[in-house]
Enzyme design. Structure first.
Site, PDB file in Angstrom:
ATOM      1  CG  LEU A 152      40.591  51.260  11.980  1.00 17.51           C
ATOM      2  CD1 LEU A 152      39.939  51.969  13.162  1.00 17.51           C
ATOM      3  CD2 LEU A 152      40.054  51.818  10.679  1.00 17.51           C
ATOM      4  CG  HIS A 153      47.279  51.673   8.269  1.00 18.57           C
ATOM      5  ND1 HIS A 153      46.495  50.742   7.627  1.00 18.57           N
ATOM      6  CD2 HIS A 153      48.059  52.220   7.295  1.00 18.57           C
ATOM      7  CE1 HIS A 153      46.785  50.727   6.348  1.00 18.57           C
ATOM      8  NE2 HIS A 153      47.731  51.610   6.111  1.00 18.57           N
ATOM      9  NE  ARG A 154      44.604  52.867   3.154  1.00 20.20           N
ATOM     10  CZ  ARG A 154      45.709  52.871   2.445  1.00 20.20           C
ATOM     11  NH1 ARG A 154      46.446  53.980   2.385  1.00 20.20           N
ATOM     12  NH2 ARG A 154      46.105  51.803   1.791  1.00 20.20           N
ATOM     13  CG  ASP A 199      42.535  51.755   7.337  1.00 21.97           C
ATOM     14  OD1 ASP A 199      43.339  50.820   7.539  1.00 21.97           O
ATOM     15  OD2 ASP A 199      42.519  52.793   8.038  1.00 21.97           O
TER      16      ASP A 199
END
Length: 380
Positions: free
Chosen positions: A221-223, A299
């Site tokens: 997860l990074h967005r 993501d």
């Protein structure tokens, strides 16, 4: 025509730009392929420093066999405007010094559009690798970067057929477009046999239980749309914890994501669940985890492609994807951030094994060769 000096032919300089982690996997096979035309092209590598974790940069360069950058601009972090401006300020003197016949950029990060703008304003041809991908979601900074870079590029290399259609719809002349395939998959296929074993990863990070093939889920997860909004982040983390009751989850955590998890007070919940939190891992470690996972939840655009190439079911935690071939032909299912949709897709994997898919056209490990061959055809 090549440049001559006396009776000897001199290769022409081509400035190539990388700025962030996803760029490294894309430039590596292209640089290897340049060795076959070193009498014509002298590649000059610029690292903008947009990815500012020096140890992770070094790890990726070493693992992927990328030469040390000829120039590191060291721009670091900042707002989109600050980062883009600093890249432009640092990049212009490079072009004045090197005087390349073209500039090659990859992907869709801020460095891509920043260096592209500097090049075209100096009337230097721009080559864009991974052109034409569209999510049609302009809240994504990457979408803006993609659209603008494609409009100013002279030669556009695409990874899938839909990208060619997108470019034509936006008025890009067909002669500027070349469907070459996916250089990310070139890197994956070249490094599969070198991937870290699950046992080595488990020992390295002293995981609470041993890893075996298809006994865990892999999460990234990074967005900003997922980690900056506390309600969305909480919803996703609670869903991941629910999934971990059926299948342990391995979660290499992006530094920014880690910061947001701590701020939201979710760290203890994760640590008390069957969720194994890891620091950011190198390419060969991530490849080992991806190859061994039963399912990927992500993501990331790159992981959608890599999971399709490896035949691993992928659940994309976004409302859209700029890589539709991974859904139409591959293993990817786009579900957004709704817990019910995520859990339904996850249970389908647990019961049926999930989507099997097939390898898309030109995802064959030869994309870099097609790219370099076309550059030579166009400019020599």
């Amino acid at each position: 025509m090549t440049i001559t000096h006396g009776d000897e032919f001199m290769p022409k300089p081509l400035v190539c730009v990388v700025g962030a982690r996803p760029n490294f996997m894309k430039i590596a096979p292209i640089f290897r392929q340049f060795n076959s035309v070193k009498h014509l092209i002298s590649p000059y590598l610029v690292h903008t420093g947009q990815h500012y974790d020096q140890s992770m940069k070094d790890t990726f360069f070493q693992q992927l066999g990328i030469p040390e950058p000829d120039r590191d601009l060291g721009v670091g972090s900042g707002t989109h405007a600050v980062q883009t401006a600093n890249v432009m300020l640092g990049f212009e003197p490079v072009l004045d010094d090197i005087k390349p016949f073209a500039v090659l950029v990859v992907g869709d990060v801020n460095s891509t559009i920043a260096c592209g703008l500097v090049a075209v304003k100096k009337q230097i041809p721009l080559i864009h690798v991974e052109a034409g991908l569209r999510s049609y979601d302009k809240t994504m900074p990457e979408e803006i970067n993609r659209i603008l870079t494609d409009q100013i590029s002279d030669l556009l290399f695409t990874t899938e057929r839909s990208a060619v259609h997108n470019l034509k719809q936006e008025g890009i002349q067909e002669e500027r477009i070349c469907f070459a395939g996916n250089v990310m998959i070139d890197s994956l296929l070249a490094n599969c046999q070198k991937a870290e074993s699950l046992a080595a990863i488990s020992e390295k990070y002293q995981l609470r239980f041993g890893l075996e093939e298809r006994t865990f889920a892999l999460l990234t997860l990074h967005r900003p749309s997922n980690v900056d909004d506390i309600d969305t982040l909480q919803r996703l983390i609670y869903t991941v914890i629910r999934i971990s009751e059926d299948l342990p989850v391995i979660f290499p955590v992006h530094p920014r994501t880690q910061q947001k998890i701590v701020q939201a007070g979710l760290n203890n919940l994760l640590e008390n669940a069957k969720v194994l939190l890891l620091p950011p891992v190198g390419y060969l470690e991530m490849l080992g985890l991806l190859r061994g996972a039963k399912v990927v939840l992500t993501d990331s655009g790159g992981l959608q492609e890599e999971s399709t190439a490896l035949g691993v079911p992928c659940i994309t935690l976004r409302e859209n994807t700029e890589r539709p071939v991974t859904v139409d032909e591959g293993t990817n299912t786009v579900v957004g951030t709704d817990p019910e949709k995520i859990l339904t897709s996850f249970m389908d994997v647990m019961v049926t094994g999930g989507k099997s898919g097939r390898i898309p056209e030109y995802w064959d490990g030869q994309a870099a060769q097609r790219i370099v061959d076309e550059i030579v055809r166009r400019y020599f």
